[in-house]
Design an enzyme around this catalytic site. Structure first.
Site, mmCIF file in Angstrom:
data_model
loop_
_atom_site.group_PDB
_atom_site.id
_atom_site.type_symbol
_atom_site.label_atom_id
_atom_site.label_comp_id
_atom_site.label_asym_id
_atom_site.label_seq_id
_atom_site.Cartn_x
_atom_site.Cartn_y
_atom_site.Cartn_z
ATOM 1 N N ARG A 244 53.388 26.173 42.777
ATOM 2 C CA ARG A 244 54.255 25.588 43.802
ATOM 3 C C ARG A 244 54.002 26.308 45.123
ATOM 4 O O ARG A 244 53.893 27.539 45.173
ATOM 5 C CB ARG A 244 55.740 25.747 43.428
ATOM 6 C CG ARG A 244 56.230 24.808 42.341
ATOM 7 C CD ARG A 244 56.232 23.333 42.776
ATOM 8 N NE ARG A 244 56.728 22.440 41.738
ATOM 9 C CZ ARG A 244 55.970 21.812 40.838
ATOM 10 N NH1 ARG A 244 54.650 21.981 40.839
ATOM 11 N NH2 ARG A 244 56.519 21.002 39.946
ATOM 12 N N GLU A 273 54.775 19.883 51.470
ATOM 13 C CA GLU A 273 53.794 18.885 51.038
ATOM 14 C C GLU A 273 54.270 17.541 51.550
ATOM 15 O O GLU A 273 55.475 17.276 51.441
ATOM 16 C CB GLU A 273 53.681 18.849 49.509
ATOM 17 C CG GLU A 273 52.986 20.076 48.978
ATOM 18 C CD GLU A 273 52.818 20.098 47.455
ATOM 19 O OE1 GLU A 273 53.098 19.070 46.806
ATOM 20 O OE2 GLU A 273 52.414 21.136 46.925
ATOM 21 N N HIS A 292 47.689 18.608 45.750
ATOM 22 C CA HIS A 292 48.506 18.672 44.528
ATOM 23 C C HIS A 292 47.962 17.724 43.443
ATOM 24 O O HIS A 292 48.639 16.785 43.018
ATOM 25 C CB HIS A 292 49.972 18.356 44.838
ATOM 26 C CG HIS A 292 50.929 18.933 43.838
ATOM 27 N ND1 HIS A 292 52.171 19.409 44.161
ATOM 28 C CD2 HIS A 292 50.832 19.115 42.484
ATOM 29 C CE1 HIS A 292 52.787 19.847 43.079
ATOM 30 N NE2 HIS A 292 51.987 19.679 42.040
HETATM 31 C C1 DGY Z 1 54.033 19.511 37.486
HETATM 32 O O1 DGY Z 1 53.926 18.883 36.424
HETATM 33 O O2 DGY Z 1 54.967 20.266 37.709
HETATM 34 C C2 DGY Z 1 52.957 19.303 38.493
HETATM 35 O O3 DGY Z 1 53.119 20.084 39.600
HETATM 36 C C3 DGY Z 1 52.825 17.851 38.858
HETATM 37 O O4 DGY Z 1 51.790 17.351 38.138
#
Ligand code: DGY
Length: 333
Positions: A244, A273, A292
């Site tokens: 993240r 983002e 992402h």
């Molecule tokens: C998640 O699954 O948390 C990812 O960041 C999105 O695919």
């Protein structure tokens, strides 16, 4: 919970892989898919959720107290994704709403992205690709475009769960890297499988040649990689974040890269983002940024959709939710 299939109404907050939608339709549920080419605003999410019993959503939907106050009627929330930092779990639990997610199925795909970023950054691949577009490929220059090698280097993992383990296996197998990690708890399976050694956070930061983040976003990890931490890293170190964007402080990262405090960075996640095209990181030589895409393979996204649908299906069949994030909810109900 048992509810007649005809009374189950699932709202999907955007277009998800058909495999998941099919499972819900086959159960006989009413299914609504938000099909506009933009995410719903929170107001729209609240309004649309009112006429539904279940919500199938993903990481940028804000499922906070405001939403939950308005939509406490929901039977279940199923998150398409392993991370659920967009959902206020405490508030959902207080209202007796179970929350499901999709762990496990995206570990390989996400580790592939972390591994790819590591190689790309070590050899400046993204930047050099763009340099050809600028007409900068003139002749072979033995002293230019030099990267660094990864063989026998030290991989430090901040977080060693399923995705971290897959990253460790790749780095061990391809480059015989030594693995060190820092985690909330020891992972003895990963230690056995990869020879990973548990170290303190400071040791992790000071010793890693590649430091890869594989932890969830929470109070402890928010802003964890800041100036103080980057200052402790090796000048030859590569920082990778596929978890993240809020885990690193972007300004401090730019400062560390500008001043040769670290060698480079590979990011699949940013804060905010989407990242603006004018962001300085995008023009830096030893930086690679992706939008992402950790779990973005056909196979993985299909499995995530199936799992998120299964969480809803099993719940309404009165069975255990396969991936329940807040088991405490069972006590409140
Ligand atoms: C998640 O699954 O948390 C990812 O960041 C999105 O695919």
């Amino acid at each position: 919970m048992k509810r007649e299939a005809k009374d189950v109404k699932v709202l999907l907050s955007r277009q998800f892989p058909e495999r998941g939608i099919k499972i819900l339709r086959q159960e006989g549920y009413g299914v609504t898919v938000w099909d506009k080419d933009r995410p719903m605003t929170q107001k729209e999410l609240i309004e649309n959720s009112r006429s539904h019993t279940a919500l199938f959503c993903t990481l940028s939907e804000k499922i906070d107290k405001v939403f939950l106050d308005e939509c406490s009627h929901l039977d279940i929330i199923s998150q398409f994704g392993v991370g659920y930092d967009n959902i206020d779990i405490y508030q959902a639990t207080r209202r007796g709403i179970p929350v499901g997610n999709t762990p496990g199925v995206l570990s390989d795909a996400t580790a592939d992205v972390a591994f790819g970023l590591m190689i790309s950054v070590s050899r400046k691949m993204g930047y050099l690709h763009k340099s050809i577009l600028r007409g900068d490929w003139n002749y072979f220059r033995p002293n230019a475009n030099l990267g660094i090698e990864l063989k026998n280097k030290i991989l430090g993992l901040f977080g060693l769960g399923r995705i971290g383990l897959e990253m460790a296996k790749r780095c061990r197998g391809a480059y015989n890297m030594e693995i060190i990690y820092h985690n909330r708890s020891r992972n003895s399976e990963a230690e056995r499988e990869t020879g990973a050694k548990y170290v303190s956070f400071n040791d992790l930061v000071q010793s890693s040649d590649v430091l890869s983040v594989h932890t969830s976003l929470n109070q402890e990890t928010t802003g964890r990689f800041d100036k103080k931490v980057f200052d402790m890293m090796k000048p030859s170190a590569i920082f990778i974040n596929t978890a993240r964007g809020q885990i690193h402080n972007e300004e401090d990262l730019i400062h560390a890269l500008d001043n040769g405090i670290i060698w480079g960075a590979g990011l699949d996640v940013t804060n905010p983002e989407p990242m603006l095209p004018s962001n300085r990181l995008l023009s830096m030589e030893n930086v690679m940024v992706l939008p992402h895409i950790g779990s973005a393979t056909v196979e993985t996204r299909n499995k995530m959709a199936e799992l998120a649908a299964l969480n809803i299906k099993e719940f309404y069949r009165g069975k255990d939710i396969p991936n329940l994030v807040n088991p405490e909810v069972l006590k409140t109900g």
